[in-house]
Design a protein around this motif. Structure first.
Motif, mmCIF file in Angstrom:
data_model
loop_
_atom_site.group_PDB
_atom_site.id
_atom_site.type_symbol
_atom_site.label_atom_id
_atom_site.label_comp_id
_atom_site.label_asym_id
_atom_site.label_seq_id
_atom_site.Cartn_x
_atom_site.Cartn_y
_atom_site.Cartn_z
ATOM 1 N N THR A 1 -12.942 5.575 6.060
ATOM 2 C CA THR A 1 -11.856 4.857 5.300
ATOM 3 C C THR A 1 -12.129 4.577 4.075
ATOM 4 O O THR A 1 -11.367 4.544 3.101
ATOM 5 C CB THR A 1 -11.050 3.907 6.256
ATOM 6 O OG1 THR A 1 -10.711 4.482 7.561
ATOM 7 C CG2 THR A 1 -10.025 3.171 5.554
ATOM 8 N N ASN B 1 -10.298 5.420 0.792
ATOM 9 C CA ASN B 1 -9.525 4.640 -0.256
ATOM 10 C C ASN B 1 -9.960 4.522 -1.747
ATOM 11 O O ASN B 1 -9.402 4.184 -2.694
ATOM 12 C CB ASN B 1 -9.935 3.020 0.386
ATOM 13 C CG ASN B 1 -9.016 2.840 1.534
ATOM 14 O OD1 ASN B 1 -7.980 3.369 1.702
ATOM 15 N ND2 ASN B 1 -9.422 1.661 2.126
ATOM 16 N N GLN C 1 -7.431 3.165 -4.256
ATOM 17 C CA GLN C 1 -7.439 1.459 -3.796
ATOM 18 C C GLN C 1 -8.649 1.007 -3.987
ATOM 19 O O GLN C 1 -8.600 -0.183 -4.413
ATOM 20 C CB GLN C 1 -6.832 1.778 -2.363
ATOM 21 C CG GLN C 1 -5.530 1.215 -1.923
ATOM 22 C CD GLN C 1 -5.430 1.570 -0.344
ATOM 23 O OE1 GLN C 1 -5.099 2.563 0.089
ATOM 24 N NE2 GLN C 1 -5.586 0.572 0.357
ATOM 25 N N VAL D 1 0.828 -1.111 0.050
ATOM 26 C CA VAL D 1 -0.017 0.177 0.199
ATOM 27 C C VAL D 1 0.454 1.288 0.179
ATOM 28 O O VAL D 1 0.626 2.346 -0.683
ATOM 29 C CB VAL D 1 -0.986 0.125 1.219
ATOM 30 C CG1 VAL D 1 -2.291 -0.812 1.082
ATOM 31 C CG2 VAL D 1 -0.410 -0.242 2.481
#
Lengths: 621, 252
Positions: B44, B48, B53, A497
């Motif tokens: 979160t 992300n 992500q 990450v």
């Protein structure tokens, strides 16, 4: 219709050959799920199952005796698994990642020689199962009755395992441990008995698988490695730790084999690989598996200290070593020089693997694909293009690099043990291609007469050439490790990450790093061809891959000098012991002893003792 | 002027749970925007999605006028979005300085370079960034041995390496002592004003939020239920209801 009968029988044949695969794969999967040990010796347990069942069948006789023998063989192998777990593995669970592999590799060697000693080198023909010798007629095509028994057996085992895991407390614990080992420990479960029990069950399944296929395939000393690649494929395709997944994948792979052989004979391994590649692209954790928790395999144990340039004393020691190697021909005999060349080549091979699996975090169980790939590239170029050695030695790493780019494209999509098993499967495909494509590669007979150029053909010149190339390759790996490229690769291992969030394309970085490592393995392979004058499919085989793995792990994966220490120890031991009749047993026992004595690897041990004097800084407390 | 970050209609479900539900807001340079809400509110997940992500089910994210939904995290970073994590993500096998150098190497597109020792490149730049977050003295220590609060500051230095115009900070002060928290946020606020960048952060500590945020968004079960200046949010009855009065009062 006759056609229908034929296809039906073909399908049933596929199902019956799935049974051994399923039994062995589910055992491997259960053991891995709970203990995180990839049991390389699982193929050996399978082989032992067949041999032990053979002996029991002879003693007991009769229909009842046959099935009792199969069951007893399973239990006996389960007990052997427990012995291995208690005496060896239990001592090294705390060791750095994958170190247990070395121990299980030692077990493979020991079992090979014990089997040779007990049952002899001749292949044993399996006895027919009493009462099931005949065939049944299915729409005009005949199917052996025993095939139906095997299908029934795998269904019974699948049912029994499902009940065990969902209806018993022990089974629930196993499932819980597979999902979260720490949690189960925190809940106060006695982990060591859970591990031992798991080993019993897993080994027993492998033994049962070997015993049950005795009437079909008999027992021979190559069974252990022969089944291993297929079992790894099944486990990866099905999903690590999933029993239904293992069943599904075993059926899929076996059916594919049964029907694929009708369409393209001799292609089953390639087909298996195609299926695996397709499955892994769409479901990277297998059909019924679940993603690995991040970090489960990247960094186990304490993090390694930052890379530092070698201190003055370490540099001096390195220079001293180089000086000794330069001067060696002055006082060593020819045998020593040949051994030194082999050690140097193996050290380069091991260093290339270490680059990928240590700082790169990409464990390869199939690095021989690139070693052998380079070897064959060089040999084929010489054989068909009449190329001189110099060109072939450049061609070897280039082609191995291309091969690693091809395999790596798939592999870097995965992590941890999935990646490792995929590399093994790819290597096995490479092996089967050179083995089966006899017109080009010479098949089993290999390619002979690949000798160095005139100037390098005397022993002394070749000694210096291979030392120069090996040392150069090892230093190049070291240099790259300290370069931005090497740092970026290590960054991807340390934290995916974080790397993505500072602009690193993690897959691409790992892909190129994998290819670089493959290219250097190919250079080692190219040197190897010219040192031997020939190349055989063995250079791409699983044992060759394991050699490199053992060297790296034996040396210590967290130390840069590890692969060197490992290559020297392992190659020298092999050479010393190789002349003994039961050298596998001795080597295996020695490896196990080293594992138990030095759980940090040889270089890790030396580092802890001598590191401070050489200016190697340890972690602060 | 187009806002630096413009989020519209962002939604994402996990199974049957709508983790983020039609979230939209804008953020300008020089501002600190806090995203708050109880555990599981979707903060979160929001982060992300913004840094690439996670893919949203629906919605648009425009950064400096450019749509960034569908871009991989490493591409979004190249556009100038830095990120720190709720659980710090650093390279344990590298020193503090090397962690920052890694980001600088990436920024200068040296990731595929075989030339020179990485540890010697962009060292001065890295030390400058570390000095800014007060970590220069510890530059030679391994990241794996740092105290948690120090790791958070290293992450901040790493996130600043590509001179981002937007910083995403997921719980920047989690695991820190109350004094460290205020210091880190003071530092962040100073960096925001001197570099004219924007910060989007989530935070559990209401004291930190109400003291430092220019603007606050409140998420509950994936939906934005309130937004505005700290005073307005503090007195919003819906917010009080979500926090059962307790935490909001504690910040008062």
């Amino acid at each position: 219709m006759n056609d229908l009968g034929f296809y039906l029988v073909q399908a049933l044949t596929g199902l019956s050959s799935a049974s051994a695969l399923f039994l062995v794969a589910s055992g491997l999967s259960i053991i891995f799920g709970v203990t995180r040990v990839v049991n390389f010796a699982h193929g050996s347990f399978y082989m032992l199952g067949a041999y032990i069942a053979y002996t029991f069948v002879e003693r007991l006789g009769g229909a009842l005796g046959f099935w009792a023998a199969v069951l007893l063989a399973g239990v006996a192998v389960g007990a052997i698994g427990v012995v291995v777990e208690l005496l060896i593995l239990r001592r090294v669970y705390q060791a750095p990642e994958l170190f247990q592999l070395v121990a299980t590799f030692g077990v493979i060697l020991v079992i090979q020689d014990l089997a040779l000693l007990t049952w002899g080198a001749e292949d044993l023909f399996g006895p027919a199962a009493p009462g099931l010798e005949g065939t049944v007629n299915i729409l005009g095509t005949r199917l052996p009755e025993y095939d139906l028994a095997l299908i029934a057996l795998s269904l019974v085992v699948l049912g029994a395992l499902t009940l065990l895991f969902h209806r018993t407390r022990w089974g629930t614990l196993v499932r819980a441990a597979t999902e979260d080992r720490e949690m189960v420990g925190a809940l106060g479960v006695n982990q060591s008995w859970l591990f031992t029990g798991t080993f019993f069950l897993g080994s027993m399944l492998a033994g049962l698988g070997g015993a049950a296929q005795l009437p079909k395939g008999g027992a021979d000393l190559l069974m252990d490695f022969n089944i291993l690649a297929a079992v790894f494929v099944v486990v990866v395709v099905g999903g690590m730790g999933s029993i239904p997944g293992a069943f599904l994948a075993a059926v899929l792979i076996s059916e594919l084999g049964a029907f694929g052989i009708l369409v393209i004979p001799q292609s089953t391994l390639v087909l298996m690989f195609v299926v695996m590649a397709v499955v892994l692209i769409f479901r990277p954790w297998g059909l019924l598996g679940r993603p690995e928790a991040p970090g489960q395999h990247g960094q186990v144990g304490p993090p390694e200290p930052p890379l530092r340039p070698p201190g003055p004393r370490l540099r001096a020691a390195g220079l001293l070593l180089l000086a000794v190697l330069l001067a060696l021909p002055a006082f060593a005999d020819d045998f020593t020089l040949v051994l030194a060349v082999e050690i140097a080549i193996m050290a380069l091979f091991a260093a290339s693997l270490h680059f990928a699996m240590g700082p790169g975090g990409m464990v390869s169980f199939g690095h021989a694909a690139f070693f052998g790939g380079g070897a064959y590239a060089a040999a084929l170029l010489v054989k068909y293009a009449g190329s001189p050695m110099e060109v072939a030695l450049l061609f070897a790493p280039a082609m191995a690099g291309v091969l690693a780019l091809l395999f790596g494209w798939f592999c870097v999509r995965l992590t941890g043990v999935y990646l490792a098993m995929l590399t093994l499967a790819f290597a096995q495909v490479g092996w089967s291609i050179v083995f089966q494509w006899g017109e080009v590669t010479g098949g089993d007979d290999g390619i002979l007469g690949i000798w160095p150029s005139e100037w390098a053909s005397n022993r002394l010149a070749f000694y210096y050439l291979s030392m120069l190339a090996s040392a150069g390759g090892i230093l190049a790996l070291q240099y790259v490790l300290h370069s931005p490229f090497g740092y970026a690769m290590r960054a991807c291992r340390d934290s995916v990450v974080r790397s993505a969030s500072i602009g690193i394309d993690v897959r691409r970085q790992q892909w190129f790093a994998f290819a670089f490592s493959g290219a250097l393995a190919g250079l080692a392979g190219g040197l190897f061809v010219f040192s031997k004058g020939s190349v055989f499919p063995d250079e791409m085989s699983i044992p060759r891959s394991f050699d490199a793995l053992i060297m790296v792990l034996l040396g210590g994966v967290k130390t840069v000098l590890g692969p060197l220490a490992g290559a020297v120890t392992f190659t020298w031991l092999q050479d010393e012991i190789g002349r003994l009749e039961y050298w596998r047993f001795v080597l295996g026992a020695l490896i196990i002893a080293i594992v138990v004595a030095f759980p940090q690897g040889i270089a890790g041990f030396l580092r802890a003792r001598l590191g401070p004097w050489f200016g190697v800084r340890e972690m602060e407390a | 002027m187009t806002p630096l970050l413009e989020v519209r209609g962002l939604s994402r479900a996990f199974g049957g749970v709508q983790a983020v539900d039609d979230v939209g807001f804008t953020l300008d340079r020089g501002r600190l925007l806090a995203l708050i809400g109880p555990n599981g509110a979707g903060k979160t997940t929001c982060f992300n999605i913004i840094n690439g992500q996670l893919a949203p089910d629906r919605g648009s994210i425009r950064f400096a006028g450019r749509e960034i939904v569908g871009l991989a995290p490493h591409r979004i970073w190249r556009l100038g979005v830095g990120r720190t994590f709720q659980i710090t993500a650093t390279y344990p096998s590298m020193t503090v300085c090397e962690n920052v150098q890694m980001a600088l190497l990436s920024h200068h597109r040296r990731l595929y370079s075989f030339r020179g020792r990485a540890a010697a490149q962009y060292r001065d730049e890295a030390l400058d960034l570390l000095a800014r977050v007060d970590m220069a003295e510890q530059e030679d220590r391994a990241c794996s041995v740092l105290a948690y609060g120090d790791l958070k500051r290293v992450e901040l230095a790493v996130a600043l390496a590509n001179a981002p115009s937007l910083l995403l900070m997921d719980e920047p002060t989690a695991g820190m002592s109350p004094r460290e928290r205020l210091e880190l946020m003071r530092l962040t606020a100073a960096i925001v004003s001197e570099r004219d960048i924007a910060v989007l952060f989530t935070e559990h500590d209401m004291d930190v939020v109400f003291r430092h945020a220019d603007h606050i968004l409140v998420l509950d079960r994936g939906k934005l239920i309130a937004g505005g200046a700290p005073e307005a949010v503090r007195s919003d009855p819906r917010v009080r209801a979500v926090y059962l009065g307790s935490e909001a009062d504690a910040g008062a």
